[in-house]
Design a protein around this motif. Structure first.
Motif, mmCIF file in Angstrom:
data_model
loop_
_atom_site.group_PDB
_atom_site.id
_atom_site.type_symbol
_atom_site.label_atom_id
_atom_site.label_comp_id
_atom_site.label_asym_id
_atom_site.label_seq_id
_atom_site.Cartn_x
_atom_site.Cartn_y
_atom_site.Cartn_z
ATOM 1 N N THR A 88 1.004 -0.988 0.220
ATOM 2 C CA THR A 88 0.040 0.023 -0.118
ATOM 3 C C THR A 88 0.870 1.235 -0.154
ATOM 4 N N ALA A 89 0.287 2.332 -0.710
ATOM 5 C CA ALA A 89 1.048 3.507 -0.835
ATOM 6 C C ALA A 89 0.590 4.556 0.417
ATOM 7 N N GLY A 90 -0.321 3.957 1.324
ATOM 8 C CA GLY A 90 -0.791 4.681 2.317
ATOM 9 C C GLY A 90 0.154 4.810 3.720
ATOM 10 N N VAL A 91 1.112 4.063 3.461
ATOM 11 C CA VAL A 91 2.054 3.875 4.664
ATOM 12 C C VAL A 91 3.510 4.595 4.306
ATOM 13 N N PRO A 92 4.294 5.145 4.977
ATOM 14 C CA PRO A 92 5.545 5.754 4.656
ATOM 15 C C PRO A 92 6.625 4.508 4.580
ATOM 16 N N THR A 93 6.571 3.610 5.120
ATOM 17 C CA THR A 93 7.663 2.705 5.231
ATOM 18 C C THR A 93 6.593 1.120 5.545
ATOM 19 N N MET A 94 6.615 0.804 6.723
ATOM 20 C CA MET A 94 6.131 -0.616 7.059
ATOM 21 C C MET A 94 5.555 -0.799 8.360
ATOM 22 N N GLY A 95 4.370 -1.194 8.403
ATOM 23 C CA GLY A 95 3.734 -1.107 9.681
ATOM 24 C C GLY A 95 2.734 -2.447 9.829
ATOM 25 N N VAL A 96 2.521 -2.748 10.969
ATOM 26 C CA VAL A 96 1.643 -4.032 11.286
ATOM 27 C C VAL A 96 0.151 -3.523 11.937
ATOM 28 N N ASP A 97 -0.888 -4.261 11.541
ATOM 29 C CA ASP A 97 -2.173 -3.877 12.315
ATOM 30 C C ASP A 97 -2.470 -5.185 13.384
ATOM 31 N N ARG A 98 -3.479 -4.823 14.088
ATOM 32 C CA ARG A 98 -3.837 -5.725 15.177
ATOM 33 C C ARG A 98 -3.973 -7.197 14.846
ATOM 34 N N TYR A 99 -4.268 -7.085 13.344
ATOM 35 C CA TYR A 99 -4.602 -8.775 12.785
ATOM 36 C C TYR A 99 -3.495 -9.246 12.249
ATOM 37 N N TRP A 100 -2.387 -8.893 12.589
ATOM 38 C CA TRP A 100 -0.935 -9.386 12.195
ATOM 39 C C TRP A 100 -1.077 -9.487 10.696
ATOM 40 N N ARG A 101 -1.397 -8.212 9.893
ATOM 41 C CA ARG A 101 -0.915 -7.854 8.587
ATOM 42 C C ARG A 101 -0.038 -6.946 8.567
ATOM 43 N N CYS A 102 0.947 -6.965 7.594
ATOM 44 C CA CYS A 102 2.082 -6.012 7.511
ATOM 45 C C CYS A 102 1.913 -5.241 6.232
ATOM 46 N N CYS A 103 1.379 -3.865 6.695
ATOM 47 C CA CYS A 103 1.351 -2.964 5.394
ATOM 48 C C CYS A 103 2.600 -2.250 5.075
ATOM 49 N N VAL A 104 3.079 -2.528 3.634
ATOM 50 C CA VAL A 104 4.326 -2.217 3.064
ATOM 51 C C VAL A 104 4.132 -1.341 2.178
ATOM 52 N N SER A 105 5.165 -0.118 1.936
ATOM 53 C CA SER A 105 5.263 0.704 0.986
ATOM 54 C C SER A 105 6.163 0.295 -0.144
ATOM 55 N N PRO A 106 5.542 -0.180 -1.405
ATOM 56 C CA PRO A 106 6.556 -0.722 -2.205
ATOM 57 C C PRO A 106 7.737 0.274 -2.596
ATOM 58 N N ALA A 107 7.665 1.509 -2.265
ATOM 59 C CA ALA A 107 8.836 2.650 -2.569
ATOM 60 C C ALA A 107 9.817 2.392 -1.694
ATOM 61 N N PHE A 108 9.391 1.972 -0.494
ATOM 62 C CA PHE A 108 10.288 1.958 0.773
ATOM 63 C C PHE A 108 11.057 0.503 0.307
ATOM 64 N N VAL A 109 10.496 -0.493 0.121
ATOM 65 C CA VAL A 109 11.085 -1.648 -0.320
ATOM 66 C C VAL A 109 12.027 -1.577 -1.331
ATOM 67 N N ASP A 110 11.908 -0.675 -2.425
ATOM 68 C CA ASP A 110 12.917 -0.602 -3.391
ATOM 69 C C ASP A 110 14.042 0.330 -2.872
ATOM 70 N N ALA A 111 13.903 1.266 -1.942
ATOM 71 C CA ALA A 111 14.962 2.049 -1.671
ATOM 72 C C ALA A 111 15.859 1.375 -0.436
ATOM 73 N N THR A 112 15.210 0.439 0.202
ATOM 74 C CA THR A 112 15.917 -0.155 1.367
ATOM 75 C C THR A 112 16.695 -1.315 1.308
ATOM 76 N N PRO A 113 18.139 -1.644 1.532
ATOM 77 C CA PRO A 113 18.751 -2.713 1.147
ATOM 78 C C PRO A 113 18.179 -3.831 1.893
ATOM 79 N N VAL A 114 18.339 -5.156 1.502
ATOM 80 C CA VAL A 114 17.767 -6.256 1.908
ATOM 81 C C VAL A 114 17.787 -6.854 3.244
ATOM 82 N N VAL A 115 18.947 -6.361 3.534
ATOM 83 C CA VAL A 115 19.581 -6.678 5.119
ATOM 84 C C VAL A 115 18.895 -6.045 6.222
ATOM 85 N N GLU A 116 18.649 -4.595 5.776
ATOM 86 C CA GLU A 116 17.778 -3.588 6.678
ATOM 87 C C GLU A 116 16.417 -3.821 6.546
#
Length: 363
Positions: A4-32
């Motif tokens: 989702t583009a609605g979050v700046p980086t990555m975040g989880v909700d209380r139902y154990w779903r992880c909302c991830v920004s594709p742009a953040f994934v592209d810009a962040t090294p895999v180890v990080e």
């Protein structure tokens, strides 16, 4: 994973779903990314959303501050484990705090506004965050039962890893220990047991002729009907003053006398406190712990104190025994509620019919 583009980086909700920004994934090294992913999972494993819901209202309103404190609780363990995290991570040392603490203890030292503090979603701070799926929608929704099973499975794996390799960071060790071997708040347990017993005793009713029933005049005075009364519960607190009870244990016992008196709340009804070792040496009728008279110091037999309490003219409905547990117990259930507050880590277990609350030794 919910892109989702609605979050700046990555975040989880209380139902154990992880909302991830594709742009953040592209810009962040895999180890990080791996470090951030484990960070997000830690929010869920440590039940941060439920713990945030229990904070005072003023703290709940400052969601960023709560999130920073939670990040501090997690990141010191991840750094100790050698994981790579992006720049700008929150750590206890940035605020002059010691590592290994809980986020609730960090809150008071966290500024009300913190720059570059990411919002980790409702899986961290409790309240829904922008960009999360609707509560009942989206893939991968996990319920509370499955979530608890995942926590316990992870804690067991961590404990096994610690036994074989001994490399688990201190915070994760504490988390696994508390999850698999939870400690009960003994003050809440003791007050709850006394409250329940007092309510049970106060719920009993009996007939009395001291105040005739309001229906008596309808019978023309030929018959006097009794009315029902609800007696106030009476309490006896048997204090173990034997030689096996040290000064610290006696201080803890006396401290709990006041707590019990407050919890009973029977409008000034006095409480009997027999001081007992192998014999009853003093019986105080008290309204505060300072009025208790301690005597004894020999052997231990709490049966004597329990019998003395039940033989009193004003028979108690509830008997609370404050002891280190090294005592024989009555052979059968007495005709009242019996609660044993066992003081000390090694106190032996009384018979199964005794309601038991364990009081840890004072630090």
């Amino acid at each position: 994973m919910v892109p989702t583009a609605g979050v700046p980086t990555m975040g989880v909700d209380r139902y154990w779903r992880c909302c991830v920004s594709p742009a953040f994934v592209d810009a962040t090294p895999v180890v990080e990314l791996a470090g951030v992913w484990i960070h997000e999972v830690a929010h869920l494993l440590r039940d941060h959303h439920a713990r945030a819901d229990r904070l005072p209202a003023a703290d709940q309103r400052d969601r960023v501050r709560v999130n920073v404190a939670q990040d501090c609780e997690i990141n010191d363990d991840l750094i100790a484990d050698g994981l790579a995290l992006p720049e700008g991570r929150m750590e206890p040392r940035l605020f002059g705090l010691a590592t290994g603490g809980m986020f609730e203890s960090y809150l008071s030292a966290i500024p009300a506004t913190a720059p570059h503090a990411p919002d980790r979603g409702s899986g961290a701070r409790g309240a829904p965050a922008p960009g999360e799926p609707a509560e009942g929608a989206g893939p991968g929704r996990i319920g509370s039962v499955e979530a608890e099973a995942l926590r316990r499975q992870t804690a067991r794996a961590m404990r096994a890893h610690q036994r074989t390799r001994g490399l688990l960071p201190a915070g994760w060790q504490r988390w696994a220990q508390e999850l698999l071997e939870p400690t009960v708040d003994w003050r809440r347990a003791l007050s709850g047991a006394v409250r329940e017993a007092a309510a049970w005793a106060g719920g009993a009713v009996d007939y009395t002729y001291r105040r005739p029933s309001r229906r008596t005049p309808a019978l023309g005075g030929r018959v006097v009907l009794p009315s029902l009364r609800r007696p106030l519960p009476r309490v006896a607190i048997v204090v173990d003053t034997s030689g096996s009870m040290g000064e610290d244990e006696l201080a803890a016992a006396l401290g709990e006398v006041t707590g019990v008196l407050l919890e009973v709340g029977v409008r000034g009804n006095r409480v009997a406190v027999p001081a007992c070792d192998a014999d009853v040496h003093a019986v105080s009728r008290v309204t505060s712990a300072e009025q208790v008279t301690l005597a004894g110091g020999g052997g231990t037999d709490m049966r004597v104190g329990i019998r003395a309490a039940l033989a009193a003219a004003e028979r108690p409905n509830i008997v609370v025994v404050l002891t280190d547990g090294y005592t024989p117990w009555p052979g059968e259930t007495p005709s009242c509620r019996l609660i044993a507050a066992l003081i000390g880590a090694g106190a032996p277990q009384p018979p199964g019919w005794v309601e038991t609350v364990r009081v840890p030794p004072r630090a």
